[in-house]
Design a protein around this motif. Structure first.
Motif, mmCIF file in Angstrom:
data_model
loop_
_atom_site.group_PDB
_atom_site.id
_atom_site.type_symbol
_atom_site.label_atom_id
_atom_site.label_comp_id
_atom_site.label_asym_id
_atom_site.label_seq_id
_atom_site.Cartn_x
_atom_site.Cartn_y
_atom_site.Cartn_z
ATOM 1 N N VAL A 4 6.202 -79.890 -17.377
ATOM 2 C CA VAL A 4 5.733 -78.505 -17.470
ATOM 3 C C VAL A 4 6.770 -77.562 -16.859
ATOM 4 N N GLN A 5 7.287 -77.924 -15.695
ATOM 5 C CA GLN A 5 8.310 -77.096 -15.051
ATOM 6 C C GLN A 5 9.559 -77.000 -15.919
ATOM 7 N N THR A 6 9.881 -78.091 -16.569
ATOM 8 C CA THR A 6 11.066 -78.098 -17.419
ATOM 9 C C THR A 6 10.906 -77.129 -18.576
ATOM 10 N N PHE A 7 9.756 -77.149 -19.224
ATOM 11 C CA PHE A 7 9.536 -76.232 -20.342
ATOM 12 C C PHE A 7 9.500 -74.780 -19.864
ATOM 13 N N ARG A 8 8.901 -74.543 -18.719
ATOM 14 C CA ARG A 8 8.891 -73.178 -18.195
ATOM 15 C C ARG A 8 10.309 -72.688 -17.934
ATOM 16 N N ALA A 9 11.150 -73.575 -17.385
ATOM 17 C CA ALA A 9 12.541 -73.192 -17.125
ATOM 18 C C ALA A 9 13.289 -72.932 -18.427
ATOM 19 N N GLN A 10 13.020 -73.740 -19.455
ATOM 20 C CA GLN A 10 13.659 -73.519 -20.747
ATOM 21 C C GLN A 10 13.251 -72.171 -21.330
ATOM 22 N N GLU B 191 18.300 -83.777 -15.594
ATOM 23 C CA GLU B 191 19.028 -84.328 -16.741
ATOM 24 C C GLU B 191 20.089 -85.327 -16.290
ATOM 25 N N ARG B 192 20.605 -85.156 -15.089
ATOM 26 C CA ARG B 192 21.586 -86.107 -14.565
ATOM 27 C C ARG B 192 20.969 -87.502 -14.416
ATOM 28 N N LEU B 193 19.663 -87.543 -14.171
ATOM 29 C CA LEU B 193 18.997 -88.846 -14.040
ATOM 30 C C LEU B 193 18.767 -89.512 -15.393
ATOM 31 N N ALA B 194 18.806 -88.739 -16.469
ATOM 32 C CA ALA B 194 18.583 -89.331 -17.795
ATOM 33 C C ALA B 194 19.622 -90.397 -18.103
ATOM 34 N N GLU C 196 20.728 -65.559 -12.185
ATOM 35 C CA GLU C 196 19.430 -66.250 -12.216
ATOM 36 C C GLU C 196 19.509 -67.502 -13.077
ATOM 37 N N ALA C 197 20.208 -67.392 -14.210
ATOM 38 C CA ALA C 197 20.378 -68.570 -15.059
ATOM 39 C C ALA C 197 21.151 -69.655 -14.321
ATOM 40 N N GLY C 198 22.181 -69.276 -13.594
ATOM 41 C CA GLY C 198 22.962 -70.257 -12.842
ATOM 42 C C GLY C 198 22.146 -70.994 -11.806
ATOM 43 N N ASP C 199 21.183 -70.283 -11.208
ATOM 44 C CA ASP C 199 20.335 -70.927 -10.199
ATOM 45 C C ASP C 199 19.501 -72.063 -10.783
ATOM 46 N N LEU C 200 19.259 -72.014 -12.092
ATOM 47 C CA LEU C 200 18.453 -73.062 -12.715
ATOM 48 C C LEU C 200 19.166 -74.409 -12.737
ATOM 49 N N LEU C 201 20.497 -74.400 -12.610
ATOM 50 C CA LEU C 201 21.236 -75.650 -12.779
ATOM 51 C C LEU C 201 20.968 -76.628 -11.640
ATOM 52 N N TYR C 202 21.087 -76.172 -10.408
ATOM 53 C CA TYR C 202 20.855 -77.068 -9.268
ATOM 54 C C TYR C 202 19.540 -76.794 -8.543
ATOM 55 N N ARG C 203 18.926 -75.648 -8.827
ATOM 56 C CA ARG C 203 17.632 -75.322 -8.207
ATOM 57 C C ARG C 203 16.519 -75.344 -9.239
ATOM 58 N N GLY C 204 16.755 -76.003 -10.340
ATOM 59 C CA GLY C 204 15.777 -76.105 -11.407
ATOM 60 C C GLY C 204 15.853 -77.473 -12.060
ATOM 61 N N PRO C 205 15.133 -77.667 -13.143
ATOM 62 C CA PRO C 205 14.978 -79.006 -13.714
ATOM 63 C C PRO C 205 16.204 -79.566 -14.413
ATOM 64 N N TRP C 206 17.264 -78.767 -14.575
ATOM 65 C CA TRP C 206 18.449 -79.355 -15.213
ATOM 66 C C TRP C 206 19.095 -80.433 -14.346
ATOM 67 N N VAL C 207 18.836 -80.400 -13.046
ATOM 68 C CA VAL C 207 19.358 -81.478 -12.214
ATOM 69 C C VAL C 207 18.723 -82.810 -12.612
ATOM 70 N N ALA D 190 27.234 -86.004 -17.145
ATOM 71 C CA ALA D 190 26.627 -85.416 -15.957
ATOM 72 C C ALA D 190 25.312 -84.792 -16.415
ATOM 73 N N CYS D 191 25.389 -83.633 -17.093
ATOM 74 C CA CYS D 191 24.249 -83.076 -17.833
ATOM 75 C C CYS D 191 24.694 -83.051 -19.288
ATOM 76 N N ARG D 192 24.230 -84.017 -20.060
ATOM 77 C CA ARG D 192 24.771 -84.245 -21.396
ATOM 78 C C ARG D 192 24.705 -82.996 -22.279
ATOM 79 N N SER D 193 23.657 -82.196 -22.149
ATOM 80 C CA SER D 193 23.509 -81.024 -23.013
ATOM 81 C C SER D 193 24.436 -79.883 -22.618
ATOM 82 N N LEU D 194 25.063 -79.974 -21.431
ATOM 83 C CA LEU D 194 25.903 -78.886 -20.931
ATOM 84 C C LEU D 194 27.366 -79.268 -20.771
ATOM 85 N N ASP D 195 27.687 -80.548 -20.763
ATOM 86 C CA ASP D 195 29.031 -81.006 -20.411
ATOM 87 C C ASP D 195 30.099 -80.494 -21.375
ATOM 88 N N CYS D 196 31.247 -80.177 -20.810
ATOM 89 C CA CYS D 196 32.439 -79.811 -21.585
ATOM 90 C C CYS D 196 33.627 -80.589 -21.049
#
Length: 534
Positions: free
Chosen positions: A304-310, A271-274, A258-269, A177-183
């Protein structure tokens, strides 16, 4: 009971519950596996289910998308570890498509309902795995967890859910799903069983780039923090249930949210397209509209947005780490409120975010988590607590989870064969049920003598009457197994009593009453029987 007897019980339970299983091994294959088991193995003869985004040799992996399906040549390493320990794979369970969602309603294979009925969602994305455990078909199941999929379904079905530290269980053979986060997560009827499974399933895998080694000393008496303030989205019942839990310190969870909001309201979504982007581009009509809508939002983020979010996430992670200087464990309600399937259909995206409010930060901030039941609200909805800790605090969380005193009984209204003295009353008594006393429904129901010989209580819009029922209390852990013996057209729903309160109770689907004798005038099943009905 020997392994063959356990297999027979599992086979008998596979027919219950709509939309729970996608594929299963045949009875002959399950019995053949039972013949091969060494009884000295740590999980000898223990049947389990596997979420259908995790590879099991001999069954297709669909990720709840038929056109995506493939047949793996070997088990995922985490499955293989369990099989090597003597456990028996029963089959593959339903999920929100591509593990994208927390509702349990995003699958072409159906939408399993919570075992507590009333149209309550099962939660996702590991919907089928949670229901398979909660209904008593299997003692444990594997799920996955990126945003809360190993915890939300546990909460909505009254079972334990373990989201281990990232990398503690190998994710090789898991559709990302998000390879860097999946458990890979574990569902079980109780914490002790989940811990037993975790001991076997964990382990470093050299071929898995996300596999990790690590250790944190066990804390026998951890300092527990609770939030300074919480939003229960207007759900007073969930708020009252969580208020039963007292922590040692108050903490600010703003950085976590705030960190949780980054998952679906930020660039981590994105990662699912990767991993899924090529399939989505070539097969857009194979993906459910709501799933496609979520995935396609990933195209809207730049590098750029991805790096800012990181960078922002790194700051939020530092704030979370400072929290661990004050407390060892953070306790939160797993979900702030519950939803029915009809309510989810009205706002599938918004309600999904509500469900993930107190779960979706965990993997971004590298936390371990354990979810346990916390009794019920006054209207019969399941309540739950999740314990969070820093990476590799899994053993401390499990130790604390086992010790939590929780209100774990649910009130059930019975109107027919489970009444005192009736043929099936023993099913309640054998599972630790206690009689609270008689009651009457609100004047909104009619009673029918069904062709099966059982009565059927049906809620009607007009022309209803007040009918006799009994109220029983049943341990929460026994509800799933109890329901496994109930067959359609009967099921659990919400029954309104004459004092205006609502409880969980047996209701009959309206279609089954067509042509059946209407026995409402008797005032209740026992009166009807006493008058000499056959």
């Amino acid at each position: 009971m020997d392994a063959h007897g356990i297999v027979e019980e599992v086979i008998a339970g596979l027919g219950g519950g709509e939309g729970v299983w996608i594929s299963t091994f045949t009875a002959a294959e399950l019995h053949r596996r039972a013949d091969e088991i060494d009884p000295a193995l740590p999980l000898a003869g223990l049947p389990f289910a596997v979420k259908d985004n995790i590879d099991v040799a001999g069954l297709p992996t669909t990720a709840a998308c038929p056109d995506f399906a493939y047949r793996p040549e070997r088990h995922a390493p985490v499955v293989q570890r369990l099989v090597d320990a003597g456990a028996i794979v029963v089959g593959k369970t339903n999920l929100d498509q591509f593990a994208t969602g927390l509702t349990g309603t995003r699958s072409p294979y159906g939408s399993p309902e919570s075992v507590f009925g009333g149209g309550l969602i099962s939660g996702g994305s590991s919907s089928g795995s949670a229901v398979a455990v909660a209904s008593g078909v299997v003692p444990f199941a594997l799920g996955t967890d990126t945003a809360g999929s190993g915890r939300v379904p546990a909460a909505l079905n009254g079972i334990a859910g373990v989201k281990p530290t990232r990398g503690l269980l190998s994710t090789l053979g898991v559709v990302p799903a998000c390879r860097s986060l999946d458990c890979v997560s574990i569902f079980a009827g109780d914490v002790a069983t989940a811990e037993r499974v975790l001991r076997v399933a964990r382990g470093f895998h050299a071929d898995d780039p996300w596999s990790r080694r690590g250790h944190r000393p066990l804390i026998a008496e951890p300092r527990v923090g609770v939030p300074e303030e919480l939003d229960f989205f207007g759900d007073a019942g969930q708020e009252k249930a969580f208020a039963r839990f007292a922590g040692d310190a108050r903490v600010d969870i703003g950085p976590l949210l705030e960190a949780g909001d980054l998952l679906y309201r930020g660039p981590w979504v994105a990662e699912r397209l990767a991993d899924l982007g090529d399939f989505l581009e070539k097969n857009p009509e194979s993906v459910l509209p709501v799933t496609r809508r979520v995935l396609e939002t990933g195209h809207g983020y730049s590098a750029v947005q991805t790096f800012r979010a990181q960078h922002r996430l790194r700051e939020l992670k530092a704030a979370a780490d400072r929290m661990w200087e004050r407390v060892d464990v953070l306790a939160l309600p797993t979900i702030g409120t519950t939803f029915t399937q009809a309510e989810i259909a009205e706002d599938p995206i918004g309600h999904n975010l509500t469900l993930g409010r107190y779960t979706q930060f965990a993997n971004l901030l590298d936390m371990a988590a354990v979810t346990v039941p916390n009794g019920f609200t006054e209207d019969g909805r399941p309540a739950s607590i999740t314990l969070f800790g820093p990476a590799f605090s899994d053993e401390t969380l499990l130790l604390l989870a086992r010790s939590l005193p929780v209100d774990d009984r649910i009130t059930i209204a019975v109107a027919g064969l489970h009444l005192s003295g009736e043929p099936r009353n023993g099913e309640l008594i054998d599972r630790g049920g206690t009689l609270l006393g008689p009651a009457r429904t609100a004047p909104r129901y009619r009673l029918y003598h069904l062709p099966s010989g059982a009565p059927g209580l049906v809620r009607v819009a007009d022309g209803g009457a007040s009918l006799d029922v009994e109220l029983w209390q049943l341990p929460a852990g026994e509800v799933g197994g109890f329901l496994a013996g109930i067959r359609a057209p009967l099921g659990l729903g919400r029954v309104e009593l004459d004092d205006g309160t609502e409880v969980t109770g047996f209701l009959c689907e309206g279609y089954a009453a067509a042509g059946a004798p209407d026995i409402t005038a008797s005032g209740g099943w026992r009166n009807y029987r006493m008058r000499g009905a056959n």
